[in-house]
Motif scaffolding. Sequence first.
Motif, PDB file in Angstrom:
ATOM      1  N   HIS A 109      43.890  50.213  35.523  1.00  0.00           N
ATOM      2  CA  HIS A 109      44.804  49.417  36.356  1.00  0.00           C
ATOM      3  C   HIS A 109      44.484  49.527  37.845  1.00  0.00           C
ATOM      4  N   ILE A 110      44.012  50.698  38.255  1.00  0.00           N
ATOM      5  CA  ILE A 110      43.628  50.850  39.672  1.00  0.00           C
ATOM      6  C   ILE A 110      42.461  49.900  39.958  1.00  0.00           C
ATOM      7  N   ARG A 111      41.526  49.867  39.031  1.00  0.00           N
ATOM      8  CA  ARG A 111      40.332  49.032  39.209  1.00  0.00           C
ATOM      9  C   ARG A 111      40.697  47.539  39.202  1.00  0.00           C
ATOM     10  N   THR A 112      41.495  47.154  38.231  1.00  0.00           N
ATOM     11  CA  THR A 112      41.871  45.736  38.123  1.00  0.00           C
ATOM     12  C   THR A 112      42.583  45.257  39.386  1.00  0.00           C
ATOM     13  N   MET A 113      43.510  46.068  39.890  1.00  0.00           N
ATOM     14  CA  MET A 113      44.287  45.648  41.062  1.00  0.00           C
ATOM     15  C   MET A 113      43.529  45.886  42.361  1.00  0.00           C
ATOM     16  N   GLY A 114      42.540  46.773  42.311  1.00  0.00           N
ATOM     17  CA  GLY A 114      41.748  47.069  43.516  1.00  0.00           C
ATOM     18  C   GLY A 114      40.854  45.913  43.902  1.00  0.00           C
ATOM     19  N   ASP A 115      40.496  45.093  42.929  1.00  0.00           N
ATOM     20  CA  ASP A 115      39.724  43.899  43.238  1.00  0.00           C
ATOM     21  C   ASP A 115      40.730  42.757  43.311  1.00  0.00           C
ATOM     22  N   LYS A 116      40.903  42.238  44.529  1.00  0.00           N
ATOM     23  CA  LYS A 116      42.006  41.290  44.720  1.00  0.00           C
ATOM     24  C   LYS A 116      41.792  39.985  43.959  1.00  0.00           C
ATOM     25  N   ILE A 117      40.532  39.658  43.687  1.00  0.00           N
ATOM     26  CA  ILE A 117      40.260  38.425  42.931  1.00  0.00           C
ATOM     27  C   ILE A 117      40.746  38.609  41.486  1.00  0.00           C
ATOM     28  N   THR A 118      40.383  39.744  40.895  1.00  0.00           N
ATOM     29  CA  THR A 118      40.835  40.028  39.517  1.00  0.00           C
ATOM     30  C   THR A 118      42.352  40.191  39.488  1.00  0.00           C
ATOM     31  N   ALA A 119      42.881  40.847  40.526  1.00  0.00           N
ATOM     32  CA  ALA A 119      44.329  41.076  40.578  1.00  0.00           C
ATOM     33  C   ALA A 119      45.075  39.739  40.568  1.00  0.00           C
ATOM     34  N   LYS A 120      44.570  38.804  41.372  1.00  0.00           N
ATOM     35  CA  LYS A 120      45.231  37.503  41.469  1.00  0.00           C
ATOM     36  C   LYS A 120      45.187  36.778  40.125  1.00  0.00           C
ATOM     37  N   GLN A 121      44.026  36.849  39.487  1.00  0.00           N
ATOM     38  CA  GLN A 121      43.883  36.196  38.186  1.00  0.00           C
ATOM     39  C   GLN A 121      44.838  36.825  37.171  1.00  0.00           C
ATOM     40  N   THR A 122      44.934  38.168  37.204  1.00  0.00           N
ATOM     41  CA  THR A 122      45.836  38.871  36.280  1.00  0.00           C
ATOM     42  C   THR A 122      47.277  38.396  36.490  1.00  0.00           C
ATOM     43  N   MET A 123      47.641  38.204  37.750  1.00  0.00           N
ATOM     44  CA  MET A 123      49.011  37.765  38.058  1.00  0.00           C
ATOM     45  C   MET A 123      49.252  36.324  37.618  1.00  0.00           C
ATOM     46  N   ILE A 124      48.247  35.478  37.810  1.00  0.00           N
ATOM     47  CA  ILE A 124      48.385  34.091  37.349  1.00  0.00           C
ATOM     48  C   ILE A 124      48.637  34.104  35.839  1.00  0.00           C
ATOM     49  N   ASP A 125      47.843  34.910  35.116  1.00  0.00           N
ATOM     50  CA  ASP A 125      47.996  35.001  33.660  1.00  0.00           C
ATOM     51  C   ASP A 125      49.367  35.543  33.262  1.00  0.00           C
ATOM     52  N   ALA A 126      49.940  36.388  34.134  1.00  0.00           N
ATOM     53  CA  ALA A 126      51.239  36.989  33.801  1.00  0.00           C
ATOM     54  C   ALA A 126      52.414  36.142  34.297  1.00  0.00           C
ATOM     55  N   GLY A 127      52.112  34.974  34.857  1.00  0.00           N
ATOM     56  CA  GLY A 127      53.180  34.063  35.269  1.00  0.00           C
ATOM     57  C   GLY A 127      53.769  34.349  36.642  1.00  0.00           C
ATOM     58  N   VAL A 128      53.002  35.057  37.477  1.00  0.00           N
ATOM     59  CA  VAL A 128      53.487  35.362  38.826  1.00  0.00           C
ATOM     60  C   VAL A 128      52.913  34.317  39.797  1.00  0.00           C
ATOM     61  N   PRO A 129      53.748  33.755  40.696  1.00  0.00           N
ATOM     62  CA  PRO A 129      53.230  32.758  41.638  1.00  0.00           C
ATOM     63  C   PRO A 129      52.297  33.391  42.673  1.00  0.00           C
TER      64      PRO A 129
END
Length: 446
Positions: A109-129
Amino acid sequence: MIEKVLIANRGEIALRIHRACKEMGLSTVAVHSEADRDAMAVRLADESVCIGPAPSANSYLKKSQIIAAAEITGADAIHPGYGFLSENAQFAEMVEAHDLIFIGPTAHHIRTMGDKITAKQTMIDAGVPVVPGSEGGVSSISEGKKVAKKIGYPVLVKAASGGGGRGMRVAETEKDLETAIKSAKTEAKAAFGDDAVYLEKYLGKPRHIEIQLIADTHGNVCHLWERDCSLQRRHQKVFEEAPSPALNQAQREEIGTIVAKAVKKMGYRGAGTMEFLYEDGNFYFIEMNTRIQVEHPVTEMITGIDLIREQIRVADGKKLSFTQDDVLLVGHAIECRINAEHHETFVPSPGKITDFHAPGGPDVRLDSAVYAGYKIPPHYDSMIAKLIVHGRTRNECIMRLRRALDEMVVGGVDTTLPLHRKLVEAQDVVDGNYDIHWLERFLGLK
Ligand code: ADP
């Protein structure tokens, strides 16, 4: 079971972690650089280990030395605080590989959120604007131009590995874009060793509103409302408050629920913060911090929950000690970050603190590790204290903050106290009427 915690940090947060540990009946180990021998956390901890010379690259960032210190002292767990190794996935992995508990999320999770591009994609997938922008990174100037045309100028070029406001450039029009991309890349490469950048719509007058979260390993996730951190200088927070004067209860419940759901879907564990920009009634995700934040005390003041204690509990496999319904929102809290810097030029002012008087009285909290006679080393961040004040209403909170700021004495070094005294008198601050650019305008920088 956690019985002894090694604190892999310095300054006020090291002391804050020590305090939570003591209240839980746990032993503490402070690690420190040669420059921090006289630090308060070192003096108060049950044990201490010197891990290297003053520069943080040779001490607070030395993973192997910190792990060796944990092994020598028989610590069971490591709390990384904020900054330094707190969002270093490799460190989290090393800690666990040595059969120690990392008080924080998983390396994944640190890695996923540490890369802001991946983090943004993860949030889009989770329904976050999210803020409208490029889908993923931008690899060439021509691709950048295409994306920017679609989202509309001004645009912000941001580093995928960015942090602390670095690696960010605004392009007002197409002719600025090439320079913006190039300089963001150069700065990002130098600061983070990664020059990947992406584009976002540059919002003109947003507020920075972030949601505090905490999750245990039993599937329980709670949000602890929001903090408004819009008063910033160079994208760095200066003054934070909770709740945000811009939101009503229905809005905060709605965004809190969206965020808690997203975090549950991710299977996240530990404390975290989802940061948003808020403009014209809409939230736009910008990043997630996978650690405790500097401004966590404002949340503690309105909820009565000790976040460090909960972090330690969930790292130890225990359930959160509360449910969402138990998370109250009582009154109002404001934090001022007090730096040893000149209040107008912001030039750091290390050196000896000759006089020190902490403000007190009802609902006043000072998180600081300095004292009269303490010498501020020149090697680290210049924040020396966080003054946090609570009131039943926002107005009571501001009156109390004015009083507390007037009581506080720090002699021998320059501090930003005069700036905070001015801020709490400013009509827009009193009215809660500000956006992320307000402070720079107030300081005459814009
Ligand atoms: P960092 O990790 O470097 O702190 P963030 O993505 O959290 O970077 O952004 C830091 C600050 O930069 C925000 O609080 C806000 O003030 C500003 N910012 C970020 N993205 C935007 C945007 N799209 N439009 C306007 N300002 C932005």
